[in-house]
Design a protein around this motif. Structure first.
Motif, PDB file in Angstrom:
ATOM      1  N   VAL A 156       0.355   4.391 -10.626  1.00  0.00           N
ATOM      2  CA  VAL A 156       0.628   3.202  -9.823  1.00  0.00           C
ATOM      3  C   VAL A 156       1.938   2.596 -10.321  1.00  0.00           C
ATOM      4  CG1 VAL A 156      -0.138   0.904  -9.147  1.00  0.00           C
ATOM      5  CG2 VAL A 156      -1.829   2.701  -9.534  1.00  0.00           C
ATOM      6  N   THR A 157       2.948   2.567  -9.467  1.00  0.00           N
ATOM      7  CA  THR A 157       4.193   1.921  -9.854  1.00  0.00           C
ATOM      8  C   THR A 157       4.057   0.412  -9.791  1.00  0.00           C
ATOM      9  OG1 THR A 157       6.504   1.555  -9.232  1.00  0.00           O
ATOM     10  CG2 THR A 157       5.013   2.181  -7.460  1.00  0.00           C
ATOM     11  N   GLU A 158       4.728  -0.281 -10.721  1.00  0.00           N
ATOM     12  CA  GLU A 158       4.703  -1.742 -10.709  1.00  0.00           C
ATOM     13  C   GLU A 158       5.329  -2.298  -9.433  1.00  0.00           C
ATOM     14  OE1 GLU A 158       8.788  -3.527 -12.337  1.00  0.00           O
ATOM     15  OE2 GLU A 158       7.111  -3.664 -13.722  1.00  0.00           O
ATOM     16  N   LEU A 159       6.152  -1.504  -8.756  1.00  0.00           N
ATOM     17  CA  LEU A 159       6.800  -1.967  -7.526  1.00  0.00           C
ATOM     18  C   LEU A 159       5.783  -2.328  -6.448  1.00  0.00           C
ATOM     19  CD1 LEU A 159       9.742   0.590  -7.335  1.00  0.00           C
ATOM     20  CD2 LEU A 159       9.934  -1.882  -7.740  1.00  0.00           C
ATOM     21  N   ALA A 160       4.599  -1.714  -6.499  1.00  0.00           N
ATOM     22  CA  ALA A 160       3.567  -2.049  -5.513  1.00  0.00           C
ATOM     23  C   ALA A 160       3.217  -3.529  -5.589  1.00  0.00           C
ATOM     24  CB  ALA A 160       2.321  -1.188  -5.741  1.00  0.00           C
ATOM     25  N   GLU A 161       3.266  -4.097  -6.777  1.00  0.00           N
ATOM     26  CA  GLU A 161       2.993  -5.523  -6.977  1.00  0.00           C
ATOM     27  C   GLU A 161       4.253  -6.365  -6.799  1.00  0.00           C
ATOM     28  OE1 GLU A 161       1.986  -8.254 -10.872  1.00  0.00           O
ATOM     29  OE2 GLU A 161       0.573  -6.636 -10.427  1.00  0.00           O
ATOM     30  N   ASP A 207       0.808  -1.225   0.000  1.00  0.00           N
ATOM     31  CA  ASP A 207       0.000   0.000   0.000  1.00  0.00           C
ATOM     32  C   ASP A 207       0.840   1.274   0.000  1.00  0.00           C
ATOM     33  OD1 ASP A 207      -2.283  -1.515  -0.046  1.00  0.00           O
ATOM     34  OD2 ASP A 207      -2.749  -1.264   2.089  1.00  0.00           O
ATOM     35  N   SER A 208       1.992   1.226   0.650  1.00  0.00           N
ATOM     36  CA  SER A 208       2.835   2.426   0.705  1.00  0.00           C
ATOM     37  C   SER A 208       3.370   2.785  -0.674  1.00  0.00           C
ATOM     38  CB  SER A 208       3.996   2.225   1.687  1.00  0.00           C
ATOM     39  OG  SER A 208       4.895   1.235   1.227  1.00  0.00           O
ATOM     40  N   LEU A 209       3.564   1.785  -1.521  1.00  0.00           N
ATOM     41  CA  LEU A 209       4.017   2.043  -2.881  1.00  0.00           C
ATOM     42  C   LEU A 209       2.848   2.296  -3.832  1.00  0.00           C
ATOM     43  CD1 LEU A 209       6.820  -0.660  -3.059  1.00  0.00           C
ATOM     44  CD2 LEU A 209       7.172   1.812  -3.219  1.00  0.00           C
ATOM     45  N   PHE A 210       1.723   1.638  -3.567  1.00  0.00           N
ATOM     46  CA  PHE A 210       0.524   1.884  -4.379  1.00  0.00           C
ATOM     47  C   PHE A 210       0.090   3.341  -4.245  1.00  0.00           C
ATOM     48  CE2 PHE A 210      -3.917   1.553  -5.682  1.00  0.00           C
ATOM     49  CZ  PHE A 210      -3.852   0.626  -6.715  1.00  0.00           C
ATOM     50  N   ASP A 211       0.120   3.829  -3.011  1.00  0.00           N
ATOM     51  CA  ASP A 211      -0.016   5.263  -2.708  1.00  0.00           C
ATOM     52  C   ASP A 211      -1.214   5.917  -3.389  1.00  0.00           C
ATOM     53  OD1 ASP A 211       0.680   7.664  -1.479  1.00  0.00           O
ATOM     54  OD2 ASP A 211       2.033   8.265  -3.106  1.00  0.00           O
ATOM     55  N   HIS A 212      -2.387   5.264  -3.271  1.00  0.00           N
ATOM     56  CA  HIS A 212      -3.633   5.820  -3.808  1.00  0.00           C
ATOM     57  C   HIS A 212      -3.579   6.062  -5.320  1.00  0.00           C
ATOM     58  CE1 HIS A 212      -3.454   7.020   0.495  1.00  0.00           C
ATOM     59  NE2 HIS A 212      -4.690   6.582   0.465  1.00  0.00           N
ATOM     60  N   GLY A 213      -2.793   5.246  -6.009  1.00  0.00           N
ATOM     61  CA  GLY A 213      -2.697   5.380  -7.463  1.00  0.00           C
ATOM     62  C   GLY A 213      -3.949   4.874  -8.162  1.00  0.00           C
ATOM     63  N   ILE A 214      -4.042   5.204  -9.442  1.00  0.00           N
ATOM     64  CA  ILE A 214      -5.232   4.849 -10.223  1.00  0.00           C
ATOM     65  C   ILE A 214      -4.866   4.159 -11.535  1.00  0.00           C
ATOM     66  CG2 ILE A 214      -7.172   5.828 -11.537  1.00  0.00           C
ATOM     67  CD1 ILE A 214      -7.494   7.889  -9.324  1.00  0.00           C
ATOM     68  N   VAL A 215      -3.881   4.704 -12.240  1.00  0.00           N
ATOM     69  CA  VAL A 215      -3.493   4.200 -13.564  1.00  0.00           C
ATOM     70  C   VAL A 215      -2.008   3.845 -13.539  1.00  0.00           C
ATOM     71  CG1 VAL A 215      -3.338   4.762 -16.028  1.00  0.00           C
ATOM     72  CG2 VAL A 215      -5.269   5.593 -14.704  1.00  0.00           C
ATOM     73  N   ASN A 216      -1.636   2.839 -14.304  1.00  0.00           N
ATOM     74  CA  ASN A 216      -0.241   2.436 -14.394  1.00  0.00           C
ATOM     75  C   ASN A 216       0.669   3.627 -14.679  1.00  0.00           C
ATOM     76  OD1 ASN A 216       1.833   0.345 -14.586  1.00  0.00           O
ATOM     77  ND2 ASN A 216       1.899   0.850 -16.778  1.00  0.00           N
ATOM     78  N   ALA A 217       1.757   3.698 -13.947  1.00  0.00           N
ATOM     79  CA  ALA A 217       2.706   4.799 -14.135  1.00  0.00           C
ATOM     80  C   ALA A 217       3.224   4.802 -15.568  1.00  0.00           C
ATOM     81  CB  ALA A 217       3.858   4.664 -13.146  1.00  0.00           C
ATOM     82  N   GLY A 218       3.175   5.952 -16.213  1.00  0.00           N
ATOM     83  CA  GLY A 218       3.628   6.044 -17.595  1.00  0.00           C
ATOM     84  C   GLY A 218       2.898   7.138 -18.347  1.00  0.00           C
TER      85      GLY A 218
END
Length: 425
Positions: free
Chosen positions: A201-206, A179-190
């Motif tokens: 949303v960084t892939e690092l969250a996964e 969750d700390s890396l997901f950080d309320h993201g919505i769309v794949n970073a890019g």
């Protein structure tokens, strides 16, 4: 009374063969040529498949039945050709106790028109560090464990959960998300996140949780199953783990191989899902992972929501996409019929015998004499448009509406009983 499905092409033991299927009561009696029965179903030009198996659905029942319930969810499964499903425990209340689990299992049998297996939670309420009594949950009917929708944030909690799951011979199926890396993201970073001006949303969250959990799985020996892998790095991690003998399996969702973030035309809530749609490099890696066996199976992550929860922009929309009614036809049309990326036999295996084998569902996913007559018949020859009005699910939250596809379900049978027939009310 016996029923014979005649003149079809049957998927049996990994091969497509011209064969009739004879059903006697709830069981398959014989598979062969020139079979006769009291009732005849003509499947000329059709595919006769074992009922498909989806180990990842959300039925919202109890507590959120305005989105979906066991009846409508199982009707949607049947319309998609699925006869066995695994229902996630993110309901209200979460089945933390054997009493709640027993009630859910009972309701699944009572209301479901397909076989509905029930997950128990990894931790109480899916978001705490309290581990429920796995032995009691298993005795009450839980077939596996998952906090899907939530990653287990504390490594020590996951370590203890894996130890206890191993003791009870239960699969731990995880939604890998820090969750700390997901950080309320919505769309794949890019570029798409930048174009739409939406939180990335960084892939690092996964991938960081997968890396952590693989080491814990190696230490504990638990069967660790990763839900909806979506990145190139995730595939690489699983491939390395399997080479090292770690007891890991994983699934991919149809939307992650059918679409990329480049396909998001605008800020539309129907494209908001978790994990998010990734880039073309990730998509290509997922397909390679399927083809080389790194990814074991396909599961829909059927996640219905009310229309109001998906309208407007992505920021206010719920995460999730429906999949039960569109999975086979969209995958068949794109990857088998049009692009010939994989064969029909491979697709059927990823949607039937592979998930059944992975989760130890001994009577699911196979077309054999003596087994339950769980059967799906598909029309591969005629094109149909995906329409909201045709959905059995309460949720119509899919970007595939309007797409023209082949492979619509003609009929679905569970234990020899017709539970879906195209064109019937």
């Amino acid at each position: 009374m016996t029923t014979v499905i005649k003149n079809g092409t049957a998927y049996q033991n990994g091969r497509l063969v011209k064969a009739d299927v004879l059903i006697d009561g709830q069981k398959i009696k014989a598979i062969g040529t020139d079979l006769t029965g009291d009732k005849v179903i003509d499947a000329k030009g059709k595919l006769v498949s074992p009922g498909l198996v989806d180990v990842h659905v959300h039925y919202r029942d109890p507590g959120q039945t305005y989105k979906e319930d066991i009846r409508t969810g199982s009707e949607a499964a049947a319309r998609g050709g699925f006869t066995t499903v695994g229902a996630m425990p993110n309901v209200t209340p979460v089945p933390n106790t054997p009493e709640l689990m027993e009630k859910m299992v009972e309701e699944n049998k009572k209301k479901g028109i397909v076989h509905v297996f029930q997950y128990g939670p990894i931790t109480n309420d899916e978001t705490t560090d309290v581990i429920p009594d796995y032995a009691a949950l298993k005795k009450a009917g839980a077939f596996a464990l998952s906090n899907d929708g939530h990653g287990v944030q504390t490594a020590q909690t996951m370590y203890l959960a894996m130890q206890k799951a191993k003791e009870n011979n239960l699969i731990v199926a995880t939604h890998a998300q820090d969750d700390s890396l997901f950080d309320h993201g919505i769309v794949n970073a890019g570029k798409t996140a930048e174009r739409l001006n939406l939180p990335p949303v960084t892939e690092l969250a996964e991938t960081t949780q997968i890396a952590r959990d693989l080491l814990l799985a190696q230490k504990t020996g638990v069967h660790y199953h990763i839900c909806h892998v979506s990145t190139k790095t995730s595939v690489e991690l699983v491939r390395m783990a399997k080479a090292r003998g770690i007891n890991v399996t994983c699934e991919v969702a149809p939307h992650h191989i059918l679409l990329t973030d480049d396909d998001i035309p605008k800020d539309n809530g129907y494209y908001k899902m978790n994990p998010p749609l990734r880039n073309k490099e990730d998509q290509a890696a997922l397909l390679v992972g399927l083809l080389d066996g790194t990814i074991d199976l396909i599961a829909t992550d059927h996640a219905p929501h009310a229309k109001k929860e998906k309208q407007g922009g992505m920021k206010g929309a719920a995460f999730g996409i429906t999949g039960s009614e569109t999975a086979f036809s969209t995958l068949y049309t794109k990857f088998v019929k049009n692009e010939k990326v994989f064969t029909l036999e491979q697709l059927l295996s990823w949607l039937s015998d592979k998930p059944a084998k992975t989760f130890g569902l001994k009577n699911a996913g196979v077309l054999e004499p003596g087994r339950p007559a769980d059967i799906a018949i598909f029309d591969l020859e005629h094109e149909k448009e995906i329409k909201e009005a045709d959905f059995k699910s309460k949720g119509v939250n899919t970007p595939f509406t309007g797409h023209k596809v082949y492979g619509s379900t003609v009929m679905t049978m569970v234990d020899g009983k017709v539970v879906y027939q195209e064109g019937a009310e």
